[in-house]
Design an enzyme around this catalytic site. Structure first.
Site, PDB file in Angstrom:
ATOM      1  N   LYS A  72      -9.802  17.854  88.306  1.00 59.14           N
ATOM      2  CA  LYS A  72     -10.382  19.170  88.580  1.00 59.14           C
ATOM      3  C   LYS A  72      -9.703  20.275  87.773  1.00 59.14           C
ATOM      4  O   LYS A  72     -10.373  21.109  87.163  1.00 59.14           O
ATOM      5  CB  LYS A  72     -10.287  19.431  90.087  1.00 59.14           C
ATOM      6  N   THR A  74      -7.894  19.886  85.043  1.00 59.56           N
ATOM      7  CA  THR A  74      -8.173  19.613  83.632  1.00 59.56           C
ATOM      8  C   THR A  74      -9.558  20.125  83.250  1.00 59.56           C
ATOM      9  O   THR A  74      -9.753  20.721  82.181  1.00 59.56           O
ATOM     10  CB  THR A  74      -8.072  18.099  83.360  1.00 59.56           C
ATOM     11  N   ARG A  95      -4.060  27.895  90.648  1.00 60.76           N
ATOM     12  CA  ARG A  95      -2.896  28.015  91.527  1.00 60.76           C
ATOM     13  C   ARG A  95      -1.632  27.629  90.759  1.00 60.76           C
ATOM     14  O   ARG A  95      -1.688  26.879  89.794  1.00 60.76           O
ATOM     15  CB  ARG A  95      -3.053  27.101  92.735  1.00 60.76           C
ATOM     16  N   LYS A 106       2.995  13.594  92.647  1.00 58.21           N
ATOM     17  CA  LYS A 106       1.965  14.075  91.741  1.00 58.21           C
ATOM     18  C   LYS A 106       2.448  14.283  90.307  1.00 58.21           C
ATOM     19  O   LYS A 106       1.712  14.070  89.356  1.00 58.21           O
ATOM     20  CB  LYS A 106       1.393  15.394  92.293  1.00 58.21           C
ATOM     21  N   ALA A 274      -4.145  23.131 100.421  1.00 56.99           N
ATOM     22  CA  ALA A 274      -5.591  23.065 100.653  1.00 56.99           C
ATOM     23  C   ALA A 274      -5.916  22.394 101.981  1.00 56.99           C
ATOM     24  O   ALA A 274      -7.085  22.294 102.340  1.00 56.99           O
ATOM     25  CB  ALA A 274      -6.272  22.324  99.508  1.00 56.99           C
ATOM     26  N   PHE A 302      -8.499  20.093  96.395  1.00 58.83           N
ATOM     27  CA  PHE A 302      -9.111  18.879  96.945  1.00 58.83           C
ATOM     28  C   PHE A 302     -10.631  18.875  96.717  1.00 58.83           C
ATOM     29  O   PHE A 302     -11.146  19.577  95.857  1.00 58.83           O
ATOM     30  CB  PHE A 302      -8.751  18.688  98.419  1.00 58.83           C
ATOM     31  N   PHE A 382     -13.512   8.823  81.039  1.00 57.85           N
ATOM     32  CA  PHE A 382     -12.405   7.895  80.758  1.00 57.85           C
ATOM     33  C   PHE A 382     -12.896   6.876  79.728  1.00 57.85           C
ATOM     34  O   PHE A 382     -14.085   6.525  79.714  1.00 57.85           O
ATOM     35  CB  PHE A 382     -11.968   7.161  82.031  1.00 57.85           C
ATOM     36  N   TRP A 410     -10.360  16.099  78.020  1.00 58.98           N
ATOM     37  CA  TRP A 410      -9.010  15.539  78.065  1.00 58.98           C
ATOM     38  C   TRP A 410      -8.609  15.028  76.681  1.00 58.98           C
ATOM     39  O   TRP A 410      -7.478  15.233  76.239  1.00 58.98           O
ATOM     40  CB  TRP A 410      -8.953  14.387  79.084  1.00 58.98           C
TER      41      TRP A 410
END
Length: 557
Positions: A72, A74, A95, A106, A274, A302, A382, A410
């Protein structure tokens, strides 16, 4: 071998922060620099923007997260770069990362690949000190509570009913429940206490919802910190705390400006949980960006069941924001996970699993539409995705009347989001948004929770024991019935069971507890097991982070 995020970030050519500010017409003397590549924007300048029209507001949200990853942040960065690439004056709003997850499970949280915000080491670590200021302001209030009790307790605080815990910005399960003030009379009166992580602090939520310093101070005063023996609430203002807390937060409240790898402006400010809070960056940063850019891309934590719902029902309701479009991020891998494929099998093509898991995406699409916001799906690509799997995601979106666009940011940066950017602009400019919160202010609290559960989670109903039902009644009797609900539940499922993937229906959502956040102006409904102080995993990210021979940070992400 593919380069790591930190290697990519180090190879970027950063522009001086004054040049980034100039892209939004911010004068250099209105930037309070923290080194060459990050700055705060002065309140004096922000006050001059009030009469300017707002740009278009675009929310990036996602399906329920899985171990496969959705991307999200990215996508938010990649879309912002893509919009600038096609000639649109755009800023992104994110954020700030918390140190706890950074050194825990993470790792960093500044995007990834060629869609990152920089300087990534600074952003992921101490940045401009905002979280430290929030933590100290919170703990000052904690100290004032115990100090008041020590010096005679004129307010009659019941030590068994102190609701205000302490905070630290690190995952530390040993601090969840503690006993404080041990060691004799000189150290105060022993009582049960505990720590939350800074991002779970109500001060963080207040910080991100306040519109200015005056509003911040007023909200801090409303915080309920404890109760007397006859259950009368004690507020922070009763302890004369808000003034000093606001002093500690004054400089932090100015929004932070940095840049993407492609030298586009990014505001990164605040970072509430969140789950226990509303999971959005600060209102001040978002509103400032809307005055300075034609398009603003922001995200909420999230999946859409938590992040988007709170963005719409809490942040937009309270701040008067009207989003123009929403982007729902999904990956083929994550949809296969929702379709029942184990993590070690996600790299194997499985069109049927994608179709099975796409019900999760479809419910999120339907939910966003319920707020009157037009949506588009971004498929975060991906290399293991097959053409047939991508086609299955597009078909699932089309069944819901929205388009799904493949995005390769990405690997390719803004070049990978050009198509998405054009389509997002068309959607945001279409004028089709008819935003409205899911429920009105005057709906009873119980019915607000039930509306969220039945309308968005697919639940048959909500349930609670008599003690919790009495909490609903007591809060309304105390004058808090008009506040919005902040649902605290697992992020991994529409239900309260994290193992229940896809789009479960007909379940019951159990409300275990209500918590009043009077300063933040919402009521938290605790559903299931929610942790306000995470623990470190068996192998924390911290063990792979260190300094190389040249003193540079290594292993951050």
């Amino acid at each position: 071998m593919a380069k790591s995020d930190i290697e990519i970030a180090r190879e970027a050519t950063l522009q001086p922060i004054a040049e980034i500010g100039a892209k939004l017409d911010i004068p250099a003397d209105s930037l309070l620099a923290y080194g060459p590549h990050k700055a705060k924007v002065s309140f004096d300048f922000l006050k001059t923007l009030q009469d300017r029209p707002d740009g278009k507001l675009i929310l990036v949200t996602a399906i329920n997260p899985t171990p496969a990853g959705e991307g999200k942040t990215t996508t938010t960065v990649g879309l912002g770069d893509g919009l600038n690439r096609i000639g649109k004056k755009t800023a992104i709003c994110l954020r700030e990362p918390s140190l706890g997850p950074c050194f825990g499970m993470k790792g960093g949280a500044a995007g990834g690949g060629y869609a990152q915000v920089v300087p990534m080491e600074d952003i992921n670590l101490h940045f401009t000190g905002d979280f430290h200021a929030i933590g100290i302001a919170h703990n000052l209030l904690s100290a004032l509570i115990d100090n008041h009790i020590y010096w005679g307790n004129a307010l009659g605080i019941d030590q068994r009913r102190v609701a205000w815990r302490r905070v630290v910005d690190m995952n530390d399960r040993a601090l969840r429940q503690i006993t404080s003030s041990l060691g004799g009379a000189a150290n105060g009166f022993p009582r049960e206490d505990g720590f939350d992580i800074v991002v779970a602090s109500e001060v963080m939520a207040i910080f991100c919802l306040a519109t200015d310093l005056e509003d911040l101070t007023e909200r801090l005063g409303k915080v309920v910190v404890a109760y007397t023996r006859d259950k009368r609430p004690i507020l922070a203002q009763d302890l004369e705390a808000p003034g000093a807390m606001a002093v500690l937060l004054r400089d932090a409240l100015a929004p932070n400006l940095v840049q993407t790898l492609e030298n586009n402006p990014a505001f990164i400010h605040g970072g509430p949980f969140a789950n226990i809070a509303h999971g959005c960056n600060s209102v001040i940063a978002t509103k400032s960006a809307l005055k300075l850019a034609d398009y603003v891309v922001t995200e909420a934590g999230f999946g859409a069941d938590l992040g988007a719902e709170k963005f719409f029902d809490i942040k937009c309701r309270k701040a008067g924001l009207k989003p123009d479009a929403a982007v729902i991020v999904a990956t083929v891998r994550a949809l296969k996970s929702h379709g029942g494929v184990a993590k070690d099998g996600l790299g194997t093509p499985d069109v049927e699993a994608v179709r099975a898991g796409a019900v999760n995406l479809q419910r999120h699409i339907a939910n966003v539409k319920k707020f009157g916001v037009p949506a588009i799906v971004s498929i975060n690509h991906f290399v293991t995705d097959s053409d047939a799997e991508v086609a299955a995601v597009k078909a699932a979106a089309e069944e819901m009347g929205v388009e799904a666009v493949l995005a390769t940011h990405w690997a390719e940066g803004s070049a990978g989001t050009e198509d998405l950017a054009h389509k997002v602009v068309a959607l945001a400019d279409s004028g089709t948004a008819q935003f409205a919160p899911l429920y009105p202010d005057d709906l009873p609290l119980w019915d607000k929770v039930r509306t969220i559960a039945t309308e968005l989670y697919g639940a048959a109903d909500i349930q609670a024991d008599q003690k919790v039902r009495n909490q609903f009644k007591d809060l309304e009797a105390a004058g808090f019935g008009h506040l919005p609900i902040c649902m605290a539940k697992t992020q991994y499922s529409f239900s309260t069971d994290p193992a229940l993937k896809g789009a479960p229906s007909g379940h019951a959502v159990t409300v275990r507890e209500l918590r009043l956040a009077a300063g933040a102006e919402f009521v938290v409904a605790i559903c299931g097991d929610i942790m306000t102080m995470p623990g470190l995993p068996r192998r924390p990210a911290a063990v792979d982070i260190g300094l190389d021979a040249d003193g540079r940070i290594d292993g951050l992400f």
